[in-house]
Structures are given as C-alpha cells and as structure tokens.
Design a protein around this motif. Structure first.
Motif, PDB file in Angstrom:
ATOM      1  N   PRO A  35      40.662  39.092  40.390  1.00 45.84           N
ATOM      2  CA  PRO A  35      39.561  40.016  40.071  1.00 45.84           C
ATOM      3  C   PRO A  35      38.259  39.267  39.808  1.00 45.84           C
ATOM      4  O   PRO A  35      38.259  38.137  39.313  1.00 45.84           O
ATOM      5  N   VAL A  36      37.144  39.904  40.165  1.00 45.05           N
ATOM      6  CA  VAL A  36      35.828  39.333  39.895  1.00 45.05           C
ATOM      7  C   VAL A  36      35.053  40.271  38.962  1.00 45.05           C
ATOM      8  O   VAL A  36      35.265  41.473  38.952  1.00 45.05           O
ATOM      9  N   CYS A  37      34.168  39.673  38.164  1.00 42.11           N
ATOM     10  CA  CYS A  37      33.349  40.443  37.220  1.00 42.11           C
ATOM     11  C   CYS A  37      31.910  39.964  37.299  1.00 42.11           C
ATOM     12  O   CYS A  37      31.640  38.791  37.585  1.00 42.11           O
ATOM     13  N   LYS A  64      28.205  37.475  40.160  1.00 39.81           N
ATOM     14  CA  LYS A  64      29.583  37.735  39.713  1.00 39.81           C
ATOM     15  C   LYS A  64      30.439  36.502  39.963  1.00 39.81           C
ATOM     16  O   LYS A  64      30.024  35.553  40.632  1.00 39.81           O
ATOM     17  N   GLY A  65      31.647  36.539  39.424  1.00 34.88           N
ATOM     18  CA  GLY A  65      32.574  35.432  39.626  1.00 34.88           C
ATOM     19  C   GLY A  65      33.971  35.826  39.192  1.00 34.88           C
ATOM     20  O   GLY A  65      34.198  36.928  38.681  1.00 34.88           O
ATOM     21  N   LYS A  66      34.913  34.921  39.366  1.00 33.82           N
ATOM     22  CA  LYS A  66      36.313  35.220  39.110  1.00 33.82           C
ATOM     23  C   LYS A  66      36.637  35.307  37.617  1.00 33.82           C
ATOM     24  O   LYS A  66      36.097  34.559  36.806  1.00 33.82           O
ATOM     25  N   LEU A  67      37.532  36.216  37.315  1.00 33.00           N
ATOM     26  CA  LEU A  67      37.982  36.452  35.946  1.00 33.00           C
ATOM     27  C   LEU A  67      39.019  35.413  35.561  1.00 33.00           C
ATOM     28  O   LEU A  67      39.985  35.179  36.288  1.00 33.00           O
ATOM     29  N   ALA A  76      33.562  37.932  30.780  1.00 35.79           N
ATOM     30  CA  ALA A  76      33.532  37.228  32.066  1.00 35.79           C
ATOM     31  C   ALA A  76      32.259  37.570  32.828  1.00 35.79           C
ATOM     32  O   ALA A  76      31.632  36.694  33.439  1.00 35.79           O
ATOM     33  N   ALA A  77      31.864  38.844  32.779  1.00 35.71           N
ATOM     34  CA  ALA A  77      30.643  39.274  33.470  1.00 35.71           C
ATOM     35  C   ALA A  77      29.417  38.560  32.897  1.00 35.71           C
ATOM     36  O   ALA A  77      28.568  38.063  33.647  1.00 35.71           O
ATOM     37  N   LYS A  78      29.318  38.502  31.562  1.00 31.56           N
ATOM     38  CA  LYS A  78      28.181  37.836  30.930  1.00 31.56           C
ATOM     39  C   LYS A  78      28.181  36.344  31.260  1.00 31.56           C
ATOM     40  O   LYS A  78      27.119  35.751  31.517  1.00 31.56           O
ATOM     41  N   ARG A  79      29.348  35.731  31.249  1.00 30.50           N
ATOM     42  CA  ARG A  79      29.451  34.294  31.551  1.00 30.50           C
ATOM     43  C   ARG A  79      28.988  34.001  32.965  1.00 30.50           C
ATOM     44  O   ARG A  79      28.207  33.059  33.196  1.00 30.50           O
ATOM     45  N   GLU A  80      29.457  34.787  33.921  1.00 26.60           N
ATOM     46  CA  GLU A  80      29.101  34.548  35.311  1.00 26.60           C
ATOM     47  C   GLU A  80      27.610  34.779  35.566  1.00 26.60           C
ATOM     48  O   GLU A  80      26.977  34.027  36.310  1.00 26.60           O
ATOM     49  N   ALA A 108      36.794  44.484  41.693  1.00 28.39           N
ATOM     50  CA  ALA A 108      35.487  43.996  41.237  1.00 28.39           C
ATOM     51  C   ALA A 108      34.975  44.919  40.142  1.00 28.39           C
ATOM     52  O   ALA A 108      34.864  46.127  40.343  1.00 28.39           O
ATOM     53  N   ALA A 109      34.684  44.346  38.978  1.00 19.44           N
ATOM     54  CA  ALA A 109      34.154  45.108  37.846  1.00 19.44           C
ATOM     55  C   ALA A 109      32.725  44.657  37.584  1.00 19.44           C
ATOM     56  O   ALA A 109      32.486  43.502  37.229  1.00 19.44           O
TER      57      ALA A 109
END
Length: 206
Positions: A35-37, A64-67, A76-80, A108-109
């Motif tokens: 999954p990606v976020c 975005k990027g991988k969870l 994860a979303a904030k990190r990416e 994808a979230a």
C-alpha cells in the motif's frame, strides 16, 4: 542489472542463479502490492493541488510512498510528503479526509490537506527522486501524469464536503458586536480594552 550481478558474484546467492528471473519477478509483484500513502495538498482556494515530478522528468504524480509495516496511514502520508516536498503537514488529518483507491491490486490512501500556501518554498529532502514540485489547477493536470486523474472525482467531492463544513462552522461562530467591529476597522482598540484597572477606576475627586 545490479541485482543480477549480486546473484553472479555473491557466494550465498550463486546456488540460486538459475532462478534469478523468477525470484526477481516475484519481488516486483510483491512490491507492486505494498500500500502507498500520501497527501493531496490543496491551495487556500481549493482549486489547485501539488504534484511532484520524478527525477527523470517524465511524469507528474501526487506526493506519496510505500507504507511501512505497522505504520499508521496518516503518519506514513505525512512522512512521505515531508520527504518528497519538504512540506510539514500540520493539518490534523482524520478518516474523513482520506481517499482510498485500489489501483492494479495496490491500495492507495491519499489524505486531503487544505490551505497550503501558493508561495511555499517546496524543497524535496530525498536525493535523486523528485526533480520539481509545483501547483497545478485541478482541472488542468499535465499530460504526463501518473494516476492523478483517478483521484480527481473523489478530491472534488471532498472539497464540497469541506466547504459545507467550513461554512457551517463560520455561521455558528459567535459574531462580534457592530461597535467593536467598527472600532477594530478604524485601527483602534475595542471598548474597555484598557483592562480591569480602567473598568474599576473611580471618577476624579472620589
């Protein structure tokens, strides 16, 4: 390929050289299912969003990027986003801000984030991954974009919900008295702005 060279030179991997192609294809399939976020960074007018261009400058996409394993999607979303754009998301994202799409067996979230300044100095923190970060009108996406369009209908629905919620909050907020508003517009202090000492001051001669 680098991976193939490892199988050729590493003593531990040499016995599996004949199965290299099959193992590599299995890894690519697994990688495509992780999954990606990420975030949909929207400007204050909610008409533009931020896209990032890959290092080869061949395609634009949402940041975005991988969870990671056991990592909350919002974190994860904030990190990416921080890694790919340099923008530190301070918006308190909830489930109502999340848009999830299944694309080719990969979930994808994407979390919608409003009020990102148009003049924000984006600066990727990852090396040789992102070549450019830029705002685009939602209805005028670049021709070379990677799966951004599949999110657009849901992004527009989120914007409508967000505007309704924002308008309700503004309507419910207590309004200032007309005399206070008039005083502030003139640049002066509102009535009784002198503090408690002025409120309880005795008239002259008392």
């Amino acid at each position: 390929a680098f991976a193939q060279q490892l199988f050729e030179r590493c003593e531990l991997l040499k016995p599996m050289r004949a199965a290299y192609e099959s193992l590599f294809n299995d890894f690519r399939t697994y990688k495509g299912k992780i999954p990606v976020c990420g975030c949909v960074l929207l400007d204050p007018t909610l008409t533009k969003l931020v896209l990032v261009c890959n290092w080869a400058k061949t395609s634009w996409g949402l940041p975005k990027g991988k969870l990671n394993q056991h990592e909350p999607k919002a974190l994860a979303a904030k990190r990416e986003v921080l890694e790919e754009t340099g923008y530190d998301v301070g918006y308190d994202m909830g489930d109502e801000d999340c848009i999830e799409v299944m694309n080719k067996k990969q979930n994808a979230a994407m979390f919608c984030v409003p009020d990102v300044p148009l003049d924000y100095p984006f600066e990727p923190r990852v090396r040789k991954e992102i070549s450019e970060v830029k705002f685009f009108p939602i209805d005028e996406l670049p021709a070379k974009q990677w799966n951004v369009d599949i999110f657009v209908p849901n992004i527009k629905r989120w914007i409508k919900r967000y505007k309704r919620s924002r308008n309700r909050k503004r309507a419910a907020a207590p309004k200032k008295p007309d005399d206070a508003l008039a005083t502030e517009e003139r640049g002066g202090a509102p009535p009784n702005a002198g503090g408690l000492a002025d409120l309880f001051a005795l008239p002259d001669g008392e």
